[in-house]
Design an enzyme around this catalytic site. Structure first.
Site, PDB file in Angstrom:
ATOM      1  N   CYS A 114      -9.858 -33.678 -74.716  1.00  0.00           N
ATOM      2  CA  CYS A 114      -8.821 -33.047 -75.527  1.00  0.00           C
ATOM      3  C   CYS A 114      -7.771 -32.310 -74.695  1.00  0.00           C
ATOM      4  CB  CYS A 114      -9.452 -32.098 -76.534  1.00  0.00           C
ATOM      5  SG  CYS A 114     -10.722 -32.889 -77.540  1.00  0.00           S
ATOM      6  N   HIS A 254      -3.984 -27.844 -79.124  1.00  0.00           N
ATOM      7  CA  HIS A 254      -4.880 -28.908 -79.548  1.00  0.00           C
ATOM      8  C   HIS A 254      -5.432 -28.580 -80.926  1.00  0.00           C
ATOM      9  CE1 HIS A 254      -8.131 -31.644 -79.898  1.00  0.00           C
ATOM     10  NE2 HIS A 254      -9.072 -30.766 -79.600  1.00  0.00           N
ATOM     11  N   ASN A 284      -9.013 -33.874 -85.871  1.00  0.00           N
ATOM     12  CA  ASN A 284      -8.986 -33.703 -84.415  1.00  0.00           C
ATOM     13  C   ASN A 284      -8.784 -35.070 -83.774  1.00  0.00           C
ATOM     14  OD1 ASN A 284      -9.674 -33.456 -81.691  1.00  0.00           O
ATOM     15  ND2 ASN A 284     -11.357 -32.046 -82.059  1.00  0.00           N
TER      16      ASN A 284
END
Length: 327
Positions: A114, A254, A284
């Protein structure tokens, strides 16, 4: 060449057409819209049906070139940040290069989960500086749906698919610069988030561990890691830039969990108004989350030329990456 000579010239994003709602997931596992929304902020996510990581990244690259006065043959470098490539080889970057006809570009993938997009910004900046190259495409792209155990509500409800990217030029044009950065890796914590075991051991292997390609995450540990390390990383990058958090126009974080973003905003003593959220619509998307959000904010004119932006990614590795830029 100066550190300040690098500019994001264009943004783009791509996502699957198929939308999966929390209510639909509730028919597949023991969960509910209320349970997911309260814990994550997620309402929907895009899930690939015909799309692949490479096809979405190719779409992003095509859009970026179309927004510029360049052709594919003017691109010197293509980097794709992904933890869910189509294959171990060829890389997604190489596939994109071939699909768009960027014959002169070198192309490859990086995996910092990520944090991959911010790590990629650092890498692209360094390569353009070292090799005197002019034009680079950086993309974060993921098809995380293929890494999920769709019976496990602790992970399956969290993730989605998509891609986003930027065209970066080595230029002296005003109103654009990479100002400062902070990258950190905590490999001793890596076991708290794993995914994508690449293959079963050979019959000759002495250590026959159970094979699992799926996401496994200790949510409590990852949450604690994020709310401690991300504010520290942002503050260190701001200190390098001689800026305060109040001088940042927009924090593009993020999109792991809305509660995490809210906690980071609290730690920095900055209003959530400066922390835009799209996790409710996309879930996500790992390395794709920041460039997808960045593209939306640019297209909506929420981010404008001259704005100071803090980009920060965090996740598997465990890793954190923050970059302060003037858009």
């Amino acid at each position: 060449m100066k550190f300040e000579d690098f500019k994001i010239m264009a943004t783009a994003s791509s996502a699957p057409d198929h939308v999966v709602t929390n209510d639909e997931l509730a028919t597949m596992m023991d969960t509910s819209d209320e349970w997911i929304t309260q814990r994550t902020g997620i309402k929907r996510r895009r899930i690939a049906t015909e799309e692949t990581t490479s096809s979405m990244c190719t779409d992003v690259a095509t859009q970026l070139i179309a927004q510029s006065d360049l052709t594919a043959k003017d691109i010197d470098l293509i980097v794709v940040a992904t933890m869910s490539p189509d294959y171990l080889t060829p890389s997604v970057g190489a596939t994109v290069q071939g699909q768009i006809g960027a014959d002169h570009a070198i192309a490859f993938d990086i995996d910092a989960a990520c944090s991959g997009f911010v790590y990629g910004l650092h890498l692209v900046k360094q390569m353009l500086m070292a090799n005197q190259q002019k034009n680079a495409i950086l993309i974060g792209g993921e098809t995380l749906s293929k890494l999920l155990d769709w019976s496990d509500r602790s992970t399956a409800v969290l993730f989605g698919d998509g891609a986003g990217g930027v065209l970066i030029q080595n230029t002296t044009v005003e109103n654009g610069s990479f100002i400062s950065e902070d990258l950190r890796t905590l490999g001793n914590l890596g076991q708290y988030l794993t995914a994508g075991q690449t293959g079963k051991p050979s019959p000759f292997a002495t250590d026959q561990q159970p094979f699992s390609p799926f996401f496994k995450m200790n949510g409590r540990r990852v949450y604690s890691f994020a709310v401690k390390n991300v504010p520290e990383s942002i503050n260190d990058a701001l200190k390098q830039a001689n800026l305060t958090a109040d001088e940042v126009d927009c924090f593009v974080l993020h999109q792991a969990n809305q509660r995490i973003v809210e906690r980071i905003a609290d730690e920095l003593a900055v209003s959530m108004a400066k922390f835009p959220i799209n996790i409710d619509e996309y879930g996500n998307t790992a390395a794709a989350s920041e460039p997808i959000l960045l593209d939306q904010l640019v297209k909506q004119k929420i981010i404008k030329r001259g704005d100071v932006i803090a980009l920060s990614g965090f996740g598997g590795g465990l890793t954190v990456g923050t970059m302060i830029i003037k858009y």
